[in-house]
Motif scaffolding. Structure first.
Motif, PDB file in Angstrom:
ATOM      1  N   GLY A  14      87.641  18.617 -10.555  1.00 27.82           N
ATOM      2  CA  GLY A  14      87.669  18.914  -9.094  1.00 27.82           C
ATOM      3  C   GLY A  14      86.436  19.409  -7.754  1.00 27.82           C
ATOM      4  O   GLY A  14      86.513  19.498  -7.236  1.00 27.82           O
ATOM      5  N   ASP A  15      85.634  20.509  -9.336  1.00 29.26           N
ATOM      6  CA  ASP A  15      84.465  21.016  -8.694  1.00 29.26           C
ATOM      7  C   ASP A  15      83.716  20.775  -8.598  1.00 29.26           C
ATOM      8  O   ASP A  15      83.238  19.144  -8.437  1.00 29.26           O
ATOM      9  CB  ASP A  15      84.367  22.426  -9.565  1.00 29.26           C
ATOM     10  CG  ASP A  15      85.069  23.406 -10.076  1.00 29.26           C
ATOM     11  OD1 ASP A  15      85.925  24.060  -9.252  1.00 29.26           O
ATOM     12  OD2 ASP A  15      84.872  24.453 -10.615  1.00 29.26           O
ATOM     13  N   TYR A  16      83.094  21.113  -7.021  1.00 32.61           N
ATOM     14  CA  TYR A  16      81.443  19.926  -6.661  1.00 32.61           C
ATOM     15  C   TYR A  16      80.443  21.273  -6.301  1.00 32.61           C
ATOM     16  O   TYR A  16      80.989  21.812  -5.856  1.00 32.61           O
ATOM     17  CB  TYR A  16      82.232  19.057  -5.695  1.00 32.61           C
ATOM     18  CG  TYR A  16      82.590  19.720  -4.497  1.00 32.61           C
ATOM     19  CD1 TYR A  16      82.106  20.280  -3.509  1.00 32.61           C
ATOM     20  CD2 TYR A  16      83.525  20.209  -3.596  1.00 32.61           C
ATOM     21  CE1 TYR A  16      81.752  20.806  -2.145  1.00 32.61           C
ATOM     22  CE2 TYR A  16      84.433  21.016  -3.531  1.00 32.61           C
ATOM     23  CZ  TYR A  16      83.756  21.169  -1.890  1.00 32.61           C
ATOM     24  OH  TYR A  16      84.090  22.139  -0.767  1.00 32.61           O
ATOM     25  N   LEU A  17      79.271  20.203  -6.243  1.00 28.98           N
ATOM     26  CA  LEU A  17      78.582  21.029  -5.554  1.00 28.98           C
ATOM     27  C   LEU A  17      77.316  20.167  -4.685  1.00 28.98           C
ATOM     28  O   LEU A  17      77.671  18.732  -4.827  1.00 28.98           O
ATOM     29  CB  LEU A  17      77.588  22.005  -5.997  1.00 28.98           C
ATOM     30  CG  LEU A  17      76.841  21.566  -7.065  1.00 28.98           C
ATOM     31  CD1 LEU A  17      75.471  20.490  -6.380  1.00 28.98           C
ATOM     32  CD2 LEU A  17      76.272  22.251  -8.455  1.00 28.98           C
ATOM     33  N   GLU A  32      88.543  14.649 -12.601  1.00 26.62           N
ATOM     34  CA  GLU A  32      89.497  14.942 -13.627  1.00 26.62           C
ATOM     35  C   GLU A  32      89.138  14.945 -14.736  1.00 26.62           C
ATOM     36  O   GLU A  32      89.896  15.335 -15.539  1.00 26.62           O
ATOM     37  CB  GLU A  32      91.363  14.704 -12.777  1.00 26.62           C
ATOM     38  CG  GLU A  32      90.945  14.693 -11.592  1.00 26.62           C
ATOM     39  CD  GLU A  32      92.738  14.251 -11.469  1.00 26.62           C
ATOM     40  OE1 GLU A  32      93.645  13.834 -11.726  1.00 26.62           O
ATOM     41  OE2 GLU A  32      92.322  15.096  -9.969  1.00 26.62           O
ATOM     42  N   ASP A  33      89.228  13.771 -15.392  1.00 25.95           N
ATOM     43  CA  ASP A  33      88.619  13.897 -16.790  1.00 25.95           C
ATOM     44  C   ASP A  33      87.743  14.207 -17.819  1.00 25.95           C
ATOM     45  O   ASP A  33      87.055  15.121 -18.595  1.00 25.95           O
ATOM     46  CB  ASP A  33      88.402  12.400 -17.594  1.00 25.95           C
ATOM     47  CG  ASP A  33      87.631  11.976 -16.731  1.00 25.95           C
ATOM     48  OD1 ASP A  33      86.343  12.011 -15.776  1.00 25.95           O
ATOM     49  OD2 ASP A  33      87.376  10.384 -16.668  1.00 25.95           O
ATOM     50  N   LEU A  72      87.458  11.584  -6.505  1.00 29.82           N
ATOM     51  CA  LEU A  72      85.761  12.842  -7.144  1.00 29.82           C
ATOM     52  C   LEU A  72      85.336  11.606  -7.501  1.00 29.82           C
ATOM     53  O   LEU A  72      84.223  12.135  -8.746  1.00 29.82           O
ATOM     54  CB  LEU A  72      86.679  13.857  -8.151  1.00 29.82           C
ATOM     55  CG  LEU A  72      87.783  14.339  -7.705  1.00 29.82           C
ATOM     56  CD1 LEU A  72      88.218  15.491  -8.828  1.00 29.82           C
ATOM     57  CD2 LEU A  72      86.759  15.210  -6.872  1.00 29.82           C
ATOM     58  N   LYS A  73      85.124  10.300  -7.856  1.00 26.73           N
ATOM     59  CA  LYS A  73      83.755  10.043  -8.429  1.00 26.73           C
ATOM     60  C   LYS A  73      83.676   8.080  -7.354  1.00 26.73           C
ATOM     61  O   LYS A  73      82.454   8.235  -7.642  1.00 26.73           O
ATOM     62  CB  LYS A  73      85.299   8.270  -9.052  1.00 26.73           C
ATOM     63  CG  LYS A  73      85.130   9.492 -11.023  1.00 26.73           C
ATOM     64  CD  LYS A  73      85.826   8.516 -11.731  1.00 26.73           C
ATOM     65  CE  LYS A  73      86.530   8.858 -12.870  1.00 26.73           C
ATOM     66  NZ  LYS A  73      86.956   8.290 -13.766  1.00 26.73           N
ATOM     67  N   GLY A  74      84.033   9.089  -6.524  1.00 29.27           N
ATOM     68  CA  GLY A  74      83.651   8.594  -5.175  1.00 29.27           C
ATOM     69  C   GLY A  74      83.620   7.204  -4.557  1.00 29.27           C
ATOM     70  O   GLY A  74      83.244   6.216  -3.735  1.00 29.27           O
TER      71      GLY A  74
END
Length: 166
Positions: A14-17, A32-33, A72-74
């Motif tokens: 879940g973390d992003y930048l 998540e994986d 989270l994968k777009g």
């Protein structure tokens, strides 16, 4: 390949930048994986910026303009009023979410340093870096990295004026 950041900046699912490849804003996520994914930071619907923070954690990304929601994968996972309201409006029956995901970028990591490319057919990162650069990264990134903080400064000038005079 362009440097994007360090995996240590986004250790948890879940973390992003957000960062840039040239003048294109991009988002890099840890799904998540645990896999890394990246995309151009523009909604597939009307091109609005999706992620406005420099870093953080999220279960999904929601465009503030029309609330299209991406995983989270777009991948597009939600469209408000997709089938309309009370039989009026909505998307056409032919609309398929899987056809409207975000523009993906290729993301690979070497020793915890993440790199990205907008070209899906670019050669593998390992080959691109070649032996002299890999040797340097092996020495430089040989131990676990701890993020201590960030420094950002915006000033209307040529970047050299500041950094060359410190």
């Amino acid at each position: 390949w362009c440097y994007l950041g360090l995996e240590a900046e986004m250790p948890e699912p879940g973390d992003y930048l957000t960062t840039f490849i040239g003048d294109r804003s991009v988002v890099v996520n840890r799904a998540e994986d645990g896999t890394l994914h990246g995309f151009i930071n523009r909604c597939a619907h009307r091109g609005s910026t999706i992620v406005r923070d420099t870093h953080g954690s999220a279960k999904e990304h929601v465009c503030i303009y029309h609330h299209w929601t991406y995983d989270l994968k777009g991948n597009l996972i939600g469209v408000p009023f997709e089938r309309g309201v009370a039989g009026h409006g909505g998307m056409p029956q032919s609309f398929r979410k899987e056809d409207h995901g975000l523009t993906m970028i290729r993301v690979e990591s070497y020793k915890g340093a993440m790199f990205g490319s907008v070209h899906p057919g670019v050669e593998p990162l390992y080959d691109y870096l070649d032996a002299p650069i890999r040797d340097y990264l092996d020495r430089f990134l040989g131990k676990p990295i701890e993020i201590l903080g960030y420094m950002r400064q915006r000033m209307p000038s040529n970047w050299k004026l500041y950094w060359e005079n410190v």
